[in-house]
Design an enzyme around this catalytic site. Sequence first.
Site, PDB file in Angstrom:
ATOM      1  N   HIS A 252       0.840  -1.194   0.000  1.00 56.87           N
ATOM      2  CA  HIS A 252       0.000   0.000   0.000  1.00 56.87           C
ATOM      3  C   HIS A 252       0.866   1.230   0.000  1.00 56.87           C
ATOM      4  O   HIS A 252       1.923   1.239   0.628  1.00 56.87           O
ATOM      5  CB  HIS A 252      -0.931   0.009   1.222  1.00 56.87           C
ATOM      6  CG  HIS A 252      -2.094   0.912   1.032  1.00 56.87           C
ATOM      7  ND1 HIS A 252      -2.034   2.256   1.312  1.00 56.87           N
ATOM      8  CD2 HIS A 252      -3.345   0.667   0.558  1.00 56.87           C
ATOM      9  CE1 HIS A 252      -3.201   2.803   1.009  1.00 56.87           C
ATOM     10  NE2 HIS A 252      -4.009   1.869   0.552  1.00 56.87           N
TER      11      HIS A 252
ATOM     12  N   ASP B 191      -7.952  -5.386  -0.217  1.00 59.86           N
ATOM     13  CA  ASP B 191      -8.424  -6.183  -1.351  1.00 59.86           C
ATOM     14  C   ASP B 191      -8.142  -7.669  -1.199  1.00 59.86           C
ATOM     15  O   ASP B 191      -8.789  -8.494  -1.849  1.00 59.86           O
ATOM     16  CB  ASP B 191      -7.761  -5.688  -2.647  1.00 59.86           C
ATOM     17  CG  ASP B 191      -8.388  -4.394  -3.121  1.00 59.86           C
ATOM     18  OD1 ASP B 191      -9.584  -4.198  -2.839  1.00 59.86           O
ATOM     19  OD2 ASP B 191      -7.698  -3.595  -3.764  1.00 59.86           O
TER      20      ASP B 191
HETATM   21  N1  CMC Z   1       4.080  -7.565  -4.307  1.00 58.68           N
HETATM   22  C1  CMC Z   1       5.435  -7.622  -4.318  1.00 58.68           C
HETATM   23  N2  CMC Z   1       6.214  -6.557  -4.105  1.00 58.68           N
HETATM   24  C2  CMC Z   1       5.614  -5.379  -3.868  1.00 58.68           C
HETATM   25  C3  CMC Z   1       4.219  -5.256  -3.836  1.00 58.68           C
HETATM   26  C4  CMC Z   1       3.455  -6.408  -4.078  1.00 58.68           C
HETATM   27  N3  CMC Z   1       2.109  -6.347  -4.090  1.00 58.68           N
HETATM   28  N4  CMC Z   1       3.896  -3.965  -3.588  1.00 58.68           N
HETATM   29  C5  CMC Z   1       5.053  -3.309  -3.473  1.00 58.68           C
HETATM   30  N5  CMC Z   1       6.093  -4.155  -3.641  1.00 58.68           N
HETATM   31  C6  CMC Z   1       7.520  -3.816  -3.580  1.00 58.68           C
HETATM   32  C7  CMC Z   1       7.917  -3.064  -4.835  1.00 58.68           C
HETATM   33  O1  CMC Z   1       8.327  -3.951  -5.852  1.00 58.68           O
HETATM   34  C8  CMC Z   1       9.053  -2.222  -4.305  1.00 58.68           C
HETATM   35  O2  CMC Z   1      10.198  -3.038  -4.168  1.00 58.68           O
HETATM   36  P1  CMC Z   1      11.689  -2.458  -4.368  1.00 58.68           P
HETATM   37  O3  CMC Z   1      11.855  -1.416  -3.310  1.00 58.68           O
HETATM   38  O4  CMC Z   1      12.578  -3.645  -4.205  1.00 58.68           O
HETATM   39  O5  CMC Z   1      11.702  -1.868  -5.758  1.00 58.68           O
HETATM   40  C9  CMC Z   1       8.590  -1.850  -2.909  1.00 58.68           C
HETATM   41  O6  CMC Z   1       7.704  -2.893  -2.516  1.00 58.68           O
HETATM   42  C10 CMC Z   1       7.885  -0.504  -2.841  1.00 58.68           C
HETATM   43  O7  CMC Z   1       6.811  -0.542  -3.739  1.00 58.68           O
HETATM   44  P2  CMC Z   1       6.253   0.725  -4.539  1.00 58.68           P
HETATM   45  O8  CMC Z   1       5.867   0.293  -5.925  1.00 58.68           O
HETATM   46  O9  CMC Z   1       7.198   1.871  -4.430  1.00 58.68           O
HETATM   47  O10 CMC Z   1       4.981   1.087  -3.737  1.00 58.68           O
HETATM   48  P3  CMC Z   1       3.896   2.135  -4.176  1.00 58.68           P
HETATM   49  O11 CMC Z   1       3.561   2.905  -2.972  1.00 58.68           O
HETATM   50  O12 CMC Z   1       4.281   2.917  -5.382  1.00 58.68           O
HETATM   51  O13 CMC Z   1       2.697   1.195  -4.650  1.00 58.68           O
HETATM   52  C11 CMC Z   1       0.849  -0.232  -4.616  1.00 58.68           C
HETATM   53  C12 CMC Z   1       1.675   0.802  -3.837  1.00 58.68           C
HETATM   54  C13 CMC Z   1      -0.449  -0.510  -3.886  1.00 58.68           C
HETATM   55  C14 CMC Z   1       0.539   0.328  -6.008  1.00 58.68           C
HETATM   56  C15 CMC Z   1       1.692  -1.514  -4.734  1.00 58.68           C
HETATM   57  O14 CMC Z   1       1.965  -2.024  -3.439  1.00 58.68           O
HETATM   58  C16 CMC Z   1       1.001  -2.555  -5.583  1.00 58.68           C
HETATM   59  O15 CMC Z   1       1.104  -2.515  -6.807  1.00 58.68           O
HETATM   60  N6  CMC Z   1       0.274  -3.549  -4.949  1.00 58.68           N
HETATM   61  C17 CMC Z   1      -0.468  -4.541  -5.678  1.00 58.68           C
HETATM   62  C18 CMC Z   1      -1.779  -3.947  -6.159  1.00 58.68           C
HETATM   63  C19 CMC Z   1      -2.787  -3.810  -5.035  1.00 58.68           C
HETATM   64  O16 CMC Z   1      -3.000  -4.716  -4.244  1.00 58.68           O
HETATM   65  N7  CMC Z   1      -3.461  -2.635  -5.006  1.00 58.68           N
HETATM   66  C20 CMC Z   1      -4.516  -2.375  -4.032  1.00 58.68           C
HETATM   67  C21 CMC Z   1      -4.129  -1.314  -3.035  1.00 58.68           C
HETATM   68  S1  CMC Z   1      -5.244  -1.273  -1.624  1.00 58.68           S
HETATM   69  C22 CMC Z   1      -6.768  -0.780  -2.259  1.00 58.68           C
HETATM   70  C23 CMC Z   1      -6.756   0.628  -2.643  1.00 58.68           C
HETATM   71  O17 CMC Z   1      -6.863   1.478  -1.746  1.00 58.68           O
HETATM   72  O18 CMC Z   1      -6.674   0.903  -3.845  1.00 58.68           O
END
Ligand code: CMC
Length: 382
Positions: A264, A318
């Site tokens: 998240h 989710d």
């Molecule tokens: N699985 C594996 N690794 C992850 C995941 C995941 N679901 N989420 C984040 N990471 C890793 C990411 O690869 C990164 O690793 P590194 O530092 O080695 O590059 C690190 O964690 C930080 O991630 P980020 O992409 O900078 O995080 P963000 O804040 O930009 O993205 C997010 C947040 C929700 C888009 C992302 O966690 C994600 O894509 N999750 C899966 C989709 C999901 O479940 N979305 C629903 C969110 S909750 C409902 C809502 O409110 O929308």
Amino acid sequence: MATATAPTFDKGLANTVAAETQMSFIDGGKGVLEYVGIDIDSLARNSTFEETVYLLWNLKLPTRAELDAFCTELRAEYMLPAEMDALIRQFPRSTPPMHALRTMISALSMFDREADVNTPEANRRKALRIVAKTPALIARFDRHRKGKPFVDPQPDLTIAQNFLLMLNGELPTDAMAKALDVCLILHADHGLNASTFAARVTIATLSDMYSAITTAVGTLKGPLHGGANEEVMHMLNEIGTIDKVDAYMAGKLERKELIMGFGHRVYKAYDPRATYLKTFAKQVAADTGNLNLYEMSRRIEEIMDKAVAAKGIFPNVDFYSATTYYSLGLDLDLFTCMFALSRNSGWCGHCIEQLKGNRLIRPMADYIGPHGVPYVPMAERR
Ligand code: CMC
């Protein structure tokens, strides 16, 4: 008002505060979510969706009389205009439900004479209409695509009961209605998430609430936001059985692929919406013969805990809502519509908030292209 400080580039706006709100508070480090100061867990256990919407819009819990009056107002708006029914019947049956919902919310404006009136009173009435009518929009579209007759809402039922009645053609059990109601409470509002931000950007131009909610539905649809719950279910189906979880997850982690339903932007501790939902999902899954799905989810969580919890990645709302919706018998492509059905209340509340002391939301882009490029006539281009 002139910009006081030099602009800074903040990719993804992760460190930018772009609005003030009195509705929900999030402490991502501690895993806290409150609606108007009330802990989400306590609302999920004790409140109802209708009461939660009242809370968000009025910034206080209602008295019995206030809640009754609010429910009466909502229930008077359950039905769709006949023209909407006719319009829905024109939609191709293959339309993905989130595309249909985005179009239906937009179309509702054509049957609302107050669509372009932006007074707080008119916007409150439109908010009521949008929240009250969305269950019928989703249920009618689903019945249309399945070639089934429409089922009318009943004015004595709650939003959760009515939605399941209109969708399935039969009254839900109390346990089913309660399960949906809990999910609706948990999804109602969540700070300046992407779809809420989109709604606020739209209303801040002094457009209208239907346009803002249409924008929000389109934004919610993406798999990084509301679309993740459907993706979780696809993942569970792809895995199939609990004995295949370990190998599946090892491959995903090895390839550094995202695991849907985890992580998240704001929570770096356990998503507080997932805490109660996890227990609740187990109960609903057990009651409906879907315990295998819950157990697969638990195993995925154990593996993720070892692999990435140190990075602050935990299940989000989710993850366990997917099992809950599936156990309720909902088609996978309706999962994100459930999110919208609930988040409507937050979006509408934010629109009303934004218009108090409104200022156009207009950030800047850092231009990284060339300058002074000569215009080359067509005949000389290569
Ligand atoms: N699985 C594996 N690794 C992850 C995941 C995941 N679901 N989420 C984040 N990471 C890793 C990411 O690869 C990164 O690793 P590194 O530092 O080695 O590059 C690190 O964690 C930080 O991630 P980020 O992409 O900078 O995080 P963000 O804040 O930009 O993205 C997010 C947040 C929700 C888009 C992302 O966690 C994600 O894509 N999750 C899966 C989709 C999901 O479940 N979305 C629903 C969110 S909750 C409902 C809502 O409110 O929308």
